[in-house]
Design an enzyme around this catalytic site. Structure first.
Site, short mmCIF file in Angstrom:
data_model
loop_
_atom_site.label_atom_id
_atom_site.label_comp_id
_atom_site.label_asym_id
_atom_site.label_seq_id
_atom_site.Cartn_x
_atom_site.Cartn_y
_atom_site.Cartn_z
CG HIS A 1 -0.26 0.39 2.49
ND1 HIS A 1 0.39 -0.52 3.27
CD2 HIS A 1 -0.11 1.59 3.12
CE1 HIS A 1 0.91 0.08 4.33
NE2 HIS A 1 0.64 1.36 4.26
C1 UD1 Z 1 -2.06 6.10 5.23
C2 UD1 Z 1 -0.81 6.64 5.91
C3 UD1 Z 1 0.26 5.57 5.91
C4 UD1 Z 1 -0.25 4.28 6.54
C5 UD1 Z 1 -1.56 3.85 5.87
C6 UD1 Z 1 -2.13 2.69 6.61
C7 UD1 Z 1 -0.39 9.06 5.63
C8 UD1 Z 1 0.38 10.08 4.90
N1 UD1 Z 1 -0.28 7.78 5.17
O1 UD1 Z 1 -1.74 5.81 3.89
O2 UD1 Z 1 1.37 6.01 6.68
O3 UD1 Z 1 0.71 3.27 6.36
O4 UD1 Z 1 -2.50 4.94 5.91
O5 UD1 Z 1 -3.03 1.97 5.86
O6 UD1 Z 1 -1.09 9.38 6.56
N2 UD1 Z 1 -8.86 5.02 0.44
C9 UD1 Z 1 -10.08 4.45 0.27
N3 UD1 Z 1 -10.81 4.15 1.40
C10 UD1 Z 1 -10.37 4.40 2.65
C11 UD1 Z 1 -9.13 5.00 2.80
C12 UD1 Z 1 -8.38 5.30 1.69
O7 UD1 Z 1 -10.53 4.21 -0.84
O8 UD1 Z 1 -11.09 4.08 3.62
C13 UD1 Z 1 -8.05 5.32 -0.77
C14 UD1 Z 1 -8.33 6.71 -1.35
O9 UD1 Z 1 -8.23 6.62 -2.73
C15 UD1 Z 1 -7.17 7.53 -0.80
C16 UD1 Z 1 -6.05 6.50 -0.77
O10 UD1 Z 1 -6.68 5.27 -0.44
O11 UD1 Z 1 -6.88 8.63 -1.59
C17 UD1 Z 1 -4.96 6.83 0.21
O12 UD1 Z 1 -5.49 7.01 1.52
P1 UD1 Z 1 -4.70 7.90 2.59
O13 UD1 Z 1 -5.33 7.78 3.92
O14 UD1 Z 1 -4.47 9.26 2.07
O15 UD1 Z 1 -3.27 7.22 2.63
P2 UD1 Z 1 -2.86 5.70 2.79
O16 UD1 Z 1 -2.17 5.29 1.55
O17 UD1 Z 1 -4.00 4.91 3.28
N1 UDP Z 2 -4.25 -5.24 8.59
C1 UDP Z 2 -5.55 -5.73 8.68
N2 UDP Z 2 -6.18 -6.09 7.51
C2 UDP Z 2 -5.59 -6.03 6.29
C3 UDP Z 2 -4.26 -5.52 6.23
C4 UDP Z 2 -3.62 -5.11 7.39
O1 UDP Z 2 -6.11 -5.83 9.76
O2 UDP Z 2 -6.23 -6.37 5.30
C5 UDP Z 2 -3.56 -4.82 9.82
C6 UDP Z 2 -2.23 -5.46 10.06
O3 UDP Z 2 -2.36 -6.72 10.71
C7 UDP Z 2 -1.51 -4.44 10.92
C8 UDP Z 2 -2.06 -3.13 10.40
O4 UDP Z 2 -3.27 -3.45 9.70
O5 UDP Z 2 -1.85 -4.58 12.28
C9 UDP Z 2 -1.09 -2.49 9.46
O6 UDP Z 2 -1.70 -1.47 8.77
P1 UDP Z 2 -1.21 -0.95 7.36
O7 UDP Z 2 -0.44 -2.00 6.68
O8 UDP Z 2 -2.40 -0.40 6.68
O9 UDP Z 2 -0.30 0.30 7.75
P2 UDP Z 2 1.18 0.53 8.29
O10 UDP Z 2 1.42 -0.37 9.43
O11 UDP Z 2 2.11 0.31 7.14
O12 UDP Z 2 1.19 1.97 8.67
#
Ligand code: UD1
Ligand code: UDP
Length: 379
Positions: free
Chosen positions: A219
């Site tokens: 991601h």
């Molecule tokens: C964010 C965090 C990242 C973390 C990740 C965990 C920042 C800068 N990044 O990244 O550090 O590892 O969350 O998962 O804060 N989207 C959906 N539905 C949702 C959420 C997001 O469709 O419920 C899609 C949207 O297109 C959005 C994109 O995902 O634009 C990115 O979401 P965003 O929260 O901006 O960043 P993440 O990549 O999720």
């Molecule tokens: N996770 C989850 N479902 C998924 C993918 C991840 O519950 O489909 C959990 C995972 O076990 C971990 C956390 O989400 O506890 C990690 O989140 P993510 O990878 O989104 O973000 P990051 O840790 O890189 O910020």
């Protein structure tokens, strides 16, 4: 009674917050009152709502419904919403997790109105400032009053940035306290892995058998938004899938970007590959079940890298560096970046020589209780 405001927003923060909320509910309910604010950074039900009932987290007291957007736009809306809540509720401290935009927003809002910040997962560094998370965590750490690092390396990073480990309070943003206290995610993995065995049907639902598949997640924006990198990663996964099944619960960001940045031909190959199973994001109990039952984990997630270690699985890291350097030094994880050949070679190496030693480096499963004790004592 101490009043704290906890900020959550992205999936991993909801999961991390479960550990502290559980400790408060079980042992500190007479001493700590927790107000939960969900920024709405993640909002799909399988990225947010699914975790609340399952992880027994109280429903948020506020939801700012900020949603997705450009960094500045998203963070600004959060700052404004959090500031209003802090002014109204006047907590003794704000509790922030990790390094997302929700973390940064909480840090800016609280520090300007002099509310002490408790940063959980402090001190982690990738030393790569092109990551939005690196900026978020550095800024949050330097505005915090109590900083809890999950690892010795995180604690040393803070010292290298000029933090002193004072032995006595009072502590303030100008005289902060740093701790190495273990990882709240380890607390969670210990607590929920037994429950996952009882409650999760993810293996049967996806026709999987324990010990016969690899688990992957992708991601990180660095991978999803870059055609060359995402192509290289998926080509490696397709090659590995010739030997072993891979299950990939996909973050919505990745599902959306695949259509944009991968060629039609590669997208078709992925869809037609029976051994590469793409599924929507799963709940935490399902994720824990998948992690425990897998043979190996391939990921660019911070949290999933750590969980691979908790469950003693080899891990291929799809990033150029990691904050969790201990797991690489230990030999149980390999940094492969988005290098197709290296990913495939590391897979083969791990199949032939799986890591066997996983010394305990993430604490004793009681990090949350330790954090509650410090909040009561010093804030
Ligand atoms: C964010 C965090 C990242 C973390 C990740 C965990 C920042 C800068 N990044 O990244 O550090 O590892 O969350 O998962 O804060 N989207 C959906 N539905 C949702 C959420 C997001 O469709 O419920 C899609 C949207 O297109 C959005 C994109 O995902 O634009 C990115 O979401 P965003 O929260 O901006 O960043 P993440 O990549 O999720
Ligand atoms: N996770 C989850 N479902 C998924 C993918 C991840 O519950 O489909 C959990 C995972 O076990 C971990 C956390 O989400 O506890 C990690 O989140 P993510 O990878 O989104 O973000 P990051 O840790 O890189 O910020």
């Amino acid at each position: 009674m101490k009043k704290i405001v906890t900020i959550i927003g992205a999936r991993p923060q909801i999961i991390k917050a479960a550990a502290l909320s559980r400790a408060i509910r079980n042992d500190y309910s007479q001493m700590i009152e927790e107000i939960i604010v969900h920024t709405g950074q993640h909002y799909d039900s399988n990225m947010s709502e699914v975790f609340f009932a399952e992880l027994q987290i109280p429903k948020p007291d506020y939801n700012l419904s900020v949603g997705s957007g450009k960094h500045g736009e998203q963070t600004a809306k959060m700052i404004s919403g959090i500031e209003n809540i802090l002014l109204e509720d006047k907590p003794d401290a704000i509790v922030l997790y990790g390094d997302t935009n929700s973390t940064l927003a909480g840090a800016i809002a609280a520090s300007k109105i002099h509310i002490p910040i408790v940063h959980i997962e402090a001190g982690l560094r990738s030393f790569n400032k092109s990551m939005p998370e690196e900026i978020n965590r550095i800024m949050c750490d330097h505005a915090s009053t109590l900083l809890f690092s999950p690892t010795q390396t995180g604690y040393e990073n803070l010292k290298a940035e000029g933090f002193t480990d004072f032995s006595e309070g009072p502590y303030t943003a100008d005289r902060p306290k740093i701790y190495h206290c273990g990882d709240v995610m380890y607390d969670n993995s210990l607590y929920f892995s037994e429950l996952a065995k009882k409650e999760s049907d993810v293996l049967s639902e996806n026709f999987l058998q324990k010990g016969t598949f690899i688990l992957g997640t992708i991601h990180r924006d660095h991978n999803t938004d870059n055609s060359q990198r995402l192509t290289s990663i998926f080509e490696a996964l397709l090659t590995i899938a010739e030997k072993e099944k891979i299950i990939l619960p996909l973050h919505p960001r990745t599902s959306k970007k695949m259509k944009e940045v991968l060629s039609d031909e590669l997208n078709t190959q992925i869809v037609n590959c029976e051994n590469l199973q793409l599924i929507p994001p799963v709940s935490f109990l399902d994720m824990v079940m998948l992690e425990e039952s897998s043979t190996m984990i391939i990921t660019d997630s911070g949290g999933v890298q750590k969980e691979s270690y908790f469950f003693q699985k080899p891990c291929i890291i799809l990033r150029p560096e990691t904050e969790w350097v201990e797991i690489v030094e230990n030999g149980s994880a390999i940094i492969c970046n988005a290098n197709k050949e290296l990913i495939i070679e590391s897979y083969q190496n791990f199949v032939q020589n799986p890591p066997r030693h996983f010394p305990n480096i993430f604490g004793d499963g009681q990090a949350s209780e330790f954090i509650c004790d410090q909040i009561i004592k010093y804030l």
